[in-house]
Design an enzyme around this catalytic site. Structure first.
Site, short mmCIF file in Angstrom:
data_model
loop_
_atom_site.label_atom_id
_atom_site.label_comp_id
_atom_site.label_asym_id
_atom_site.label_seq_id
_atom_site.Cartn_x
_atom_site.Cartn_y
_atom_site.Cartn_z
N GLU A 174 0.82 -1.20 0.00
CA GLU A 174 0.00 0.00 0.00
C GLU A 174 0.86 1.26 0.00
O GLU A 174 0.50 2.26 -0.62
CB GLU A 174 -0.92 0.00 1.22
CG GLU A 174 -1.95 -1.10 1.24
CD GLU A 174 -1.40 -2.44 1.75
OE1 GLU A 174 -2.13 -3.44 1.72
OE2 GLU A 174 -0.21 -2.48 2.16
N GLU B 139 3.06 -4.69 -11.31
CA GLU B 139 4.43 -4.19 -11.47
C GLU B 139 5.24 -4.98 -12.49
O GLU B 139 5.87 -4.38 -13.35
CB GLU B 139 5.14 -4.14 -10.12
CG GLU B 139 6.47 -3.43 -10.19
CD GLU B 139 7.04 -3.07 -8.83
OE1 GLU B 139 8.21 -2.68 -8.76
OE2 GLU B 139 6.31 -3.18 -7.82
#
Length: 419
Positions: free
Chosen positions: A63, A340
């Site tokens: 996060e 990612e």
């Protein structure tokens, strides 16, 4: 009756508090940072902040990384405000310091006790607060609203499994959710579940993790590593959780990869680095720790496993490999993010458990950017097949880049919700 739910909930917290600190002490045996800054867990802070404050909460590492683009956007809109960034874990706190330096004030969010929440709000006096993903702390939500601090839940995701759990305590969760100033959900199904629980006027923003900016320094470092690894095929098992390393190593023993193939093994949590190193040694594998190799000289050819025992370098590991397995998916933990590696054009493999990113994984698989495997043997078989098929890897890489590009823009939608 919501007051009775809150009373019982707060009483349970007070009774559990000694157990919470016992847990911190026990975790501190492997990760000493868990034994530090305990007063902050109760709302007592040394950090002093002058001027207007924006408070952003990002519970841990993932996060906090996702929050980077949001912090940048908030600082651009409010250059005269100081951002207080809170976490619940030392690794999240360390990640915040690595990413932001002195651009933000880093602190722990207190435990969800009425007094601790009140002390936190009085100390920092935020103009408004932003909770990342799915942090539902009833006393925090009520306390913020009572103190006149608008609180927003953004990038919110809620699996069906978690929704069923919250429904069992809907008398506690529903009234707390209703006091949020705004909610931005990742997808329509998340929005529907949150609305069902009691959230008001939920908007769909998309996932801000798609908007993250690649760190040129880290990707450059990864490419440097790749040159020092030579011509051998390289794959990563990234963000692995307890039990997954053994499953993968067992599968590799049953069906070895081509001669010279290098595994870059990156456990999710730093407290497990030594444990995984011991596992590799017990298996008789020739391994080298990243902390022992700076990437300035060639990686010895006899090394079979590079153990990624560093923090904040995940983007570099992805930049150094031909394909990547994403952990948390062979054990039933719902997977870590496939975004990612896809953003770097890295073909993605994962196991059967993906409930944390169900929509993203389903789309990545449908587009050909990722492959979901039934078990560890299927993962290793897919690694073997893809390492021998450059064209297939290139196709997956292009699909991954298109997948990420098609979802950008969530930060702008979240910022439209915030003051």
């Amino acid at each position: 009756m919501s007051w009775l739910w809150r009373l019982l909930y707060s009483l349970a917290w007070y009774l559990a508090l000694p157990l919470a600190f016992a847990y911190l002490w026990r975790r501190g045996g492997r990760q000493p940072d868990y034994r530090r800054d305990w007063p902050e867990r109760l709302g007592f802070y040394k950090q002093s902040v002058t001027g207007p404050v924006i408070w952003l909460h990002a519970v841990s590492v993932g996060e906090t990384r996702a929050a980077l683009v949001l912090v940048n956007a908030l600082q651009q809109r409010h250059p005269d405000h100081r951002i207080v960034l809170t976490q619940m874990t030392p690794t999240g706190r360390d990640t915040a310091r690595q990413l932001f330096g002195d651009r933000v004030t880093v602190a722990y969010l207190p435990y969800d006790l009425p007094g601790a929440v009140g002390r936190f709000l009085r100390h920092f006096r935020p103009r408004f607060g932003v909770l990342m993903e799915m942090e539902l702390w009833p006393n925090l939500l009520h306390g913020s609203a009572d103190a006149g601090v608008p609180l927003y839940l953004v990038n919110a995701r809620l699996s069906e499994k978690s929704s069923r759990g919250y429904q069992r305590v809907s008398g506690l969760v529903g009234p707390a959710l209703a006091r949020l100033a705004g909610v931005a959900a990742q997808g329509p199904r998340d929005a529907e579940r949150l609305t069902r629980l009691g959230a008001k006027a939920v908007q769909v923003s998309g996932n801000i993790k798609f908007d993250f900016e690649l760190d040129a320094g880290l990707t450059g470092l990864g490419r440097q590593w790749r040159q020092q690894m030579g011509e051998r095929p390289v794959w990563a098992a990234a963000c692995t959780r307890e039990g997954e390393e053994a499953l993968l190593l067992d599968a590799l023993a049953r069906q070895p990869l081509p001669e010279g193939a290098l595994l870059v093994l990156v456990p999710r949590h730093p407290q497990r680095f030594d444990e995984v190193a011991s596992l590799l040694a017990q298996r008789g594998l020739r391994y080298l720790r990243r902390s022992q190799w700076q990437g300035e000289a060639a990686l010895p050819a006899q090394v079979q496993v590079l153990l990624g025992d560093s923090l904040g370098e995940l983007a570099a590991y992805y930049a150094a490999v031909d394909l990547a397995f994403v952990g948390g998916s062979l054990v039933d933990l719902g997977s870590h993010s496939v975004i990612e590696p896809c953003a770097q054009g890295v073909p993605v493999l994962l196991g059967p458990s993906s409930f944390n990113f169900a929509d993203a994984v389903a789309e990545a698989v449908a587009l050909g950017a990722a492959q979901q495997c039934a078990d560890a043997d299927a993962v290793v078989a897919a690694v073997s097949s893809l390492l021998a098929a450059p064209a297939a890897r290139q196709s997956m890489a292009q699909a991954g880049l298109a997948f990420v590009a098609g979802h950008r823009g969530a930060v702008a939608r979240v910022m439209a919700l915030l003051p």
